[in-house]
Write an enzyme that holds these catalytic residues in place. Structure first.
Site, PDB file in Angstrom:
ATOM      1  N   ASP A   1      -9.766   3.909   0.203  1.00 36.55           N
ATOM      2  CA  ASP A   1     -10.102   3.025   1.234  1.00 36.55           C
ATOM      3  C   ASP A   1     -10.616   1.616   0.911  1.00 36.55           C
ATOM      4  OD1 ASP A   1      -8.713   2.086   4.033  1.00 36.55           O
ATOM      5  OD2 ASP A   1     -11.542   1.173   3.878  1.00 36.55           O
TER       6      ASP A   1
ATOM      7  N   GLU B   1      -6.228   2.066  -2.659  1.00 30.29           N
ATOM      8  CA  GLU B   1      -5.342   0.723  -1.711  1.00 30.29           C
ATOM      9  C   GLU B   1      -6.168  -0.500  -2.487  1.00 30.29           C
ATOM     10  OE1 GLU B   1      -5.467  -0.630   3.401  1.00 30.29           O
ATOM     11  OE2 GLU B   1      -7.170   0.406   1.981  1.00 30.29           O
TER      12      GLU B   1
END
Length: 723
Positions: free
Chosen positions: A405, A458
């Site tokens: 993330d 990401e």
């Protein structure tokens, strides 16, 4: 006062401020074959020391529960009678020697210990024939650390730990502590303040306002996915189909009739796995599974990095869920959050009174947007914590991939900061060199230890080489989310079809950089929250046009180069934005458009996985070429996907509600062609305009091809044609 022990030391033990409690409590040589046994038992009415067959009642030297006894030299046990009259017999925690080995200490300090979960945290063990639990925690600047829990009435005086100065680790073995015991570490920090901390290495933990760690036996589960694991180790993910269904376990489906409760891991295995299998997705990507106190963080503000959330069950029940996914042929990807952690007082923040896991300077150590703290990637022990955590999920839970993330927030020192709010690196730049080194080591280690798995970034900027090998100067990730494609495509799709010809370049721009990285095309949870609207509501037009647009878009996405990810609810056109505290709107299946859209996604996955042309060269320019990228006036896009074995499919996208009769499209070979998929078909609640029953190639050169066929393009539809 004691005839054997100094008063000052006794008082220091009673006040839990003795500098070396192991040097005082326990058994100590008294000469002539004798030993003095000292123990702190504040809730005992009587303590006896058992040596062989001899039982010696200890003297209660101090009213606050300090006992000692002179006994024959030898191994001993304590017989403790509580103030309530209950008697237990246990070995003395202070009778055990050093627990952690020199090698463990060395590799931890160096930052290269790849199995830290075996060393730190709570581990059920049998030492010298005694069953109990070994506890260890890193807190180098603490004045004292004690283990407190159910068994000792949460009293920090009773089980003060031994400090291993060489690594700043505190350790103790406590006999009699069993599975599911609740515990925490009572830390007197460097400033003398006392706080209760959850175990950073806990494998099982409470959630919400209750934040205790729980002892759990991680050696019991027996896996049944050996076939999957053997195949996985040899799988070439880059040339294989990958179509992921992103799910938030707490809101995929709930039991409305039972207080709107979420499903357990076992119930999810019974319900979610067959659903995903039926739709043909190859992978599940699970949001925020590591333990977190706040439901509204969706699992991205983690306090228990080694603990799958107890909201849905225990660690073995989550293992069973993964096991059953593998037996069904479904890979499991977890969202992993090494970019930041919350400030909750029971968590990692200022763990020993100092910035232990985080940077001390807020210009380096705080995410102002999220109110969270940033890991100090340059500290060996912190880097070791994170890399061993990644390995833990891959090894102990057989996870097939980690989606990292917020990588952009890790790469840039000035991420979401104004001038003067950040500190340049030693070269004067904005790049976080320590985070870059951490990511490269993370990827190198994970791929070396677990071939066939993947680490996905990401990453929302144009940082070069995110998914390129470390040996070639890249960051070493396996894949990168294609945020540019997502933003451009959704912006294009939101346009009224009459205006799309003015935005044609937004829909083709992604092909300029499509092979710069190993991309995954994503329509993730972030696109259906915070007022952005659901996917179906992003589409323009009336109800029919909204569904037609979304069917066209999904089909275009599945035909476009890149692996795929779709967030739950998108597959059947949920009208409402996603809510983490409710269920998906399953009642929508009363409408045929929703069922038709779901059937389309199922057929797209089947076509994508069965035709090599649609997945084998997702990351290679040779797998794609435009037939016509410039027909802006008609908002038509035509391209070919191909595989090494000669498999080819032709894709036509009509982004207007106007039927295009007798559209000529170039093909490379003579012969007959057929409709492999038509997003406007009646089975998908489309209008039923057919491209035709079959198409015989004509020797009419077109669009750079030696042959061509003529088809009818349905309105707001994607056609996939092939042999």
């Amino acid at each position: 006062m004691s005839q054997y022990s100094p008063k000052a030391e006794i008082e220091a033990v009673l006040a839990a401020r003795h500098p070396n409690v192991f040097a005082f409590l326990g058994a100590h040589e008294a000469g002539e074959g004798r030993q003095v046994v000292r123990t702190m038992q504040p809730y005992a009415r009587e303590v006896a020391v058992i040596v062989g067959t001899e039982r010696v009642v200890a003297e209660k030297v101090h009213k606050d529960g300090y006992f000692e006894a002179m006994t024959p030299r030898g191994l001993y046990e304590l017989e403790i009678t509580s103030s309530e009259g209950e008697t237990t017999r246990l070995s003395d925690p202070y009778s055990f020697g050093l627990l952690l080995g020199d090698q463990d200490m060395y590799y931890f300090r160096e930052g290269t210990h790849q199995r830290l979960w075996d060393v730190l945290g709570a581990s059920l063990k049998t030492l010298h024939g005694v069953a109990g639990c070994q506890f260890a925690v890193w807190a180098p600047n603490a004045q004292r650390v004690s283990v407190v829990g159910d068994w000792n009435r949460w009293d920090g005086r009773m089980h003060v730990m031994r400090k291993r100065i060489e690594a700043g680790i505190w350790e103790i073995f406590i006999p009699g502590v069993t599975e599911l015991t609740h515990y925490k570490f009572e830390v007197v920090d460097t400033h003398g303040h006392m706080c209760l901390k959850s175990d950073p290495f806990a494998v099982f933990a409470q959630h919400g306002t209750q934040t205790s760690s729980l002892v759990f036996d991680m050696d019991r589960y027996r896996w049944s996915d050996s076939e999957w694991m053997q195949v996985r180790a040899k799988r070439d993910l880059y040339h294989s189909p990958m179509s992921a269904y992103e799910v938030h376990l707490g809101s995929w489906k709930r039991k409305a009739e039972q207080g709107n409760r979420w499903l357990s891991y076992k119930e999810l295995a019974d319900d979610l796995i067959p659903y995903v299998k039926n739709l043909g997705f190859t992978h599940l990507e699970i949001m925020g599974i590591a333990e977190h106190p706040f439901d509204g963080s969706w699992g991205y503000q983690v306090t228990g990095y080694f603990a799958p959330t107890s909201r849905f069950g225990n660690p073995d029940e989550f293992r069973e869920f993964v096991d059953r996914c593998h037996q069904a042929g479904i890979g499991v990807i977890l969202d992993w959050v090494p970019g930041h952690f919350p400030k909750d007082s029971h968590g990692l923040a200022r763990f020993d009174g100092t910035a232990l896991y985080e940077h001390a300077d807020p210009r380096l150590g705080e995410h102002q947007d999220w109110g969270t703290l940033i890991f100090n990637y340059g500290r060996h022990e912190v880097k070791n914590f994170l890399i061993s955590n990644a390995l833990y999920w891959l090894e102990q839970f057989h996870i097939d991939g980690l989606r990292v993330d917020a990588v952009a927030s890790m790469l840039y020192l000035d991420y979401s900061r104004n001038a003067g709010e950040w500190i340049p690196n030693h070269l004067g730049g904005r790049e976080n060199l320590e985070a870059i080194a951490f990511m490269r080591e993370l990827n190198s280690v994970c791929y070396a230890k677990h071939p066939g798995t993947t680490i996905i970034a990401e990453e929302s900027t144009a940082w070069p080489g995110v998914s390129k090998p470390v040996s070639g100067g890249g960051l070493g990730f396996g894949f990168k989310w294609n945020m540019g494609w997502m933003n451009d495509s959704l912006r294009y799709m939101a346009e009224d079809p009459v205006h799309r010809k003015y935005h044609h370049g937004e829909a083709t721009f992604a092909m300029i950089y499509a092979f710069d990285e190993n991309f995954i095309l994503v329509l993730s949870h972030d696109e259906v929250v915070h007022g952005k609207g659901s996917l179906i509501n992003k589409m323009p037009g009336d109800r029919w046009q909204k569904f037609a647009n979304l069917r066209m878009f999904f089909s275009w996405m599945w035909a476009h180069p890149g692996k795929k990810l779709l967030f739950m609810g998108g597959e059947f056109g949920q009208w409402n934005e996603w809510r983490h505290d409710g269920s998906l709107d399953w009642h929508l299946f009363l409408g045929e458009e929703h069922s038709g859209l779901q059937q389309l996604v199922k057929d797209l996955n089947h076509l994508y996985t069965s035709r090599p042309a649609l997945h084998e060269k997702d990351h290679e320019p040779g797998g794609f070429h435009w037939l016509d990228a410039n027909d802006a006036d008609n908002s038509i896009f035509a391209f070919v996907r191909s595989a090494a074995d000669g498999d080819r499919v032709t894709v036509l996208v009509n982004a207007t509600p106007v039927c295009r009769k007798d559209y000529r499209v170039g093909v490379s070979e003579a012969g007959s062609y057929r409709e492999l998929l038509n997003s406007d078909a009646p089975a998908y609640a489309g209008s039923g305009v057919s491209a035709g029953a079959g198409f015989q190639a004509q020797q009419v050169p077109w669009q750079g091809q030696p042959w061509s066929i003529v088809v009818d393009l349905p309105p707001l539809a994607t056609l996939v044609l092939g042999r």
